[in-house]
Design an enzyme around this catalytic site. Structure first.
Site, mmCIF file in Angstrom:
data_model
loop_
_atom_site.group_PDB
_atom_site.id
_atom_site.type_symbol
_atom_site.label_atom_id
_atom_site.label_comp_id
_atom_site.label_asym_id
_atom_site.label_seq_id
_atom_site.Cartn_x
_atom_site.Cartn_y
_atom_site.Cartn_z
ATOM 1 N N ASP A 26 7.518 -3.388 -4.662
ATOM 2 C CA ASP A 26 6.624 -2.466 -5.354
ATOM 3 C C ASP A 26 7.244 -1.077 -5.322
ATOM 4 O OD1 ASP A 26 3.772 -2.100 -6.562
ATOM 5 O OD2 ASP A 26 4.024 -0.426 -5.162
ATOM 6 N N GLU A 28 6.583 3.118 -6.329
ATOM 7 C CA GLU A 28 5.741 4.221 -6.786
ATOM 8 C C GLU A 28 6.663 5.225 -7.455
ATOM 9 O OE1 GLU A 28 2.580 3.984 -6.745
ATOM 10 O OE2 GLU A 28 2.522 2.199 -5.461
ATOM 11 N N HIS A 167 -2.028 1.579 -3.860
ATOM 12 C CA HIS A 167 -1.070 2.395 -4.608
ATOM 13 C C HIS A 167 -0.035 3.035 -3.687
ATOM 14 C CE1 HIS A 167 -2.976 1.855 -8.489
ATOM 15 N NE2 HIS A 167 -4.143 2.165 -7.947
ATOM 16 N N ASP A 172 1.075 -2.404 -1.234
ATOM 17 C CA ASP A 172 0.953 -3.182 -2.462
ATOM 18 C C ASP A 172 1.902 -4.382 -2.444
ATOM 19 O OD1 ASP A 172 -0.818 -1.243 -3.146
ATOM 20 O OD2 ASP A 172 0.148 -0.649 -5.020
#
Length: 569
Positions: A26, A28, A167, A172
């Site tokens: 994941d 960001e 998030h 995540d």
């Protein structure tokens, strides 16, 4: 014993899911575009066989401030990333963590796109791992009633995961691992047990996904050998539904039970199938020949060419005092062919009649002649009117001989005369007529050339060819009267001549039949001719010597290619 290579690929079939290492990733970022925005955090979890084997997590300094909406969504601030490493420092570790694994992400095109763009910017080679999207996998596995939404948060709630998405990258990624494991439990009920099947399931849109019945039939592939050969799908009454060939029977048969098989007709066939039989062959040529023979024998309804696969058309003189040309569907001695359709054979009749003085009428004329009134063709000089008793069988015989010489390649005088006529038309500036005659003659030359090449091979009592197998060995075929009589392989390091001698001794006895191809099936002769004359095949034995007529259509091949580009096989 050799260890399985660590790098997996899309093309690897049958890799059990328990042997696959997944890296669930994941990212960001500062926004939604891989080309413009930057990564701010990376979280990755490595799992294998349902067990976690590693984690990687780090903040990344994007080199710019973070938009307020991103700060509000993720909780990551510019102060948090200010002391973090830059992406160029982190990227090599991330790529090493990915090496030899399957990359998993929720909305995978987003995460893999950012990483791929980062590799381009920083001069790193993208390892091209197989990519699995858990969002697409969930939509393939779960009904809309059960999962109206396939957002990560919605799936985490549906499955009751211990970790809920926040998030933040590592949280995540951990939530996605749990979602992945729940989805893998579901795909087992669909008969998906390999990496290839899993990737295909997630990749395909709804109309192309295998049915549950199709997946349940995958047990039919058990025990199928990984070797070249022919496979036969059989129905509930032992009838043959479909015949196919492959260089690897196991991989090909397994593919029928995955999303890779999209043909509706074949899916219907798989739903009916009760068993798969296989015939292991020495090499691809033997498999292709056996496929032709099995299709001809069983006429399986799901093969496109199952209805009379050797059905072709021929042009042959009739057996009467004043022979004429007829289109027939079985080869006779002296026939011209094969032609793929009746129309093509009829066109050949018209062209032959332009170059050989046979009568174009269709009536049967007795040997004593008849008292009919000559037709207009007699007035035009295209017929000597045997129907009116103006020509005897002895006077007509040279026309029949000219046809026989033309088809047999003993005399090309008729072709030369036709070419001269085309030149004469062009000299008189009758260009359209010349072009039409040129195209007709070129088509006849191609048809004659094909017929003479196939007939020359079918006339030989024995031909032995050896072709390099690509692994410093030899594929061997023994051909007798246009049929494959034996096939074998001399592996690397094995002397080929003893293998060839043994194959010749044990080869099938073939008795020649009638007709231009000595009774051999057209498709088989064509297949053998192509194999013997292409791909570096060497002729080891030819008894007698393999020759083609010196005055045959082969000498006109260059003329035909210049006159009209025609595909010649």
């Amino acid at each position: 014993m050799h260890a399985r290579p660590s790098q997996l690929s899309f093309d690897e079939l049958g890799t059990p899911l328990r042997e696959v290492t997944f890296v669930v990733l994941d990212l960001e970022t500062t926004g939604g575009s891989a080309g413009k925005d930057a990564i701010t955090e990376i979280g990755a979890v490595k799992v294998r066989g349902g067990e976690q084997v590693g984690e990687l997590a780090t903040l990344v300094d994007p080199g710019t401030g973070l938009p307020p909406q991103i700060v509000a969504l993720t909780g990551i601030t510019s102060a948090m990333t200010a002391g973090a490493p830059r992406l160029a420092q982190v990227l090599p570790s991330v790529l090493e963590f990915l090496r030899g694994t399957v990359l998993v992400a929720h909305n995978a095109p987003f995460d893999s796109g950012f990483l791929r763009a980062a590799c381009e910017r920083h001069g790193q080679a993208w390892p091209r791992p197989p990519v699995l999207c858990t969002a697409r996998l969930a939509r393939a596995v779960l009904s809309r009633d059960e999962a109206p939404s396939v957002r990560l948060g919605a799936l985490a709630e549906l499955f009751g995961t211990d970790t809920r998405p926040t998030h933040r990258a590592l949280a995540d990624a951990r939530a996605t691992v749990e979602v992945l494991h729940h989805l893998l439990e579901r795909v087992g009920n669909l008969g998906v047990q390999s990496l290839e099947e899993l990737l295909a399931l997630a990749r395909e849109s709804a109309p192309h996904r295998p049915t549950q019945r199709q997946r349940q039939k995958r047990v039919l592939a058990q025990g199928v050998p990984s070797a070249p050969g022919v496979y036969l799908f059989r129905g509930p009454r032992e009838e043959v539904l479909y015949v196919g060939t492959s260089g690897d029977l196991q991989k090909r048969v397994r593919s029928y039970f995955t999303a890779g098989e999209r043909r509706r007709r074949v899916r219907d066939m798989v739903a009916l199938a009760e068993r798969v039989d296989t015939v292991v062959c020495a090499h691809a040529l033997e498999a292709s020949v056996r496929e032709l023979r099995l299709i001809a024998a069983h006429q399986p309804r799901y093969n496109r060419r199952s209805r009379r696969p050797n059905h072709t058309w021929w042009v042959a003189p009739t057996a009467e005092a004043f022979p004429r040309l007829s289109v027939v569907n079985s080869p006779r001695d002296g026939a011209l062919g094969p032609f793929p359709s009746r129309r093509a054979a009829a066109a050949a009749v018209d062209t032959v009649l332009d170059v050989v003085p046979l009568r174009p009428c269709t009536q049967r004329i007795p040997a004593t002649g008849a008292s009919a009134t000559p037709c207009a063709l007699h007035e035009l000089g295209r017929c000597a009117a045997p129907c009116a008793g103006l020509q005897t069988p002895e006077e007509y015989a040279p026309a029949v001989g000219a046809l026989d010489d033309l088809v047999g390649g003993r005399d090309d005088a008729a072709l030369r005369a036709a070419a001269d006529e085309i030149d004469a038309l062009a000299a008189r500036e009758r260009f359209e007529a010349a072009a039409r005659r040129r195209d007709q003659l070129a088509a006849l030359v191609v048809g004659l050339g094909r017929a003479q090449r196939l007939a020359a091979l079918a006339a030989l009592p024995e031909v032995v060819g050896a072709r390099p197998d690509g692994r410093r060995g030899w594929e061997v075929a023994v051909v007798r009267y246009g049929r494959l009589a034996a096939a074998g392989v001399a592996r690397r390091g094995v002397a080929p001549m003893p293998v060839i001698d043994a194959l010749r001794l044990g080869a099938q006895t073939v008795l020649p039949g009638s007709g231009p191809l000595r009774g051999a099936p057209v498709e088989e002769v064509r297949l053998l001719h192509r194999w013997l004359t292409t791909g570096g095949t060497r002729l080891v034995v030819s008894e007698p010597s393999w020759t083609e007529p010196a005055r045959g259509a082969g000498a006109w091949g260059a003329w035909a290619e210049r006159a009209r580009p025609v595909e010649v096989d």
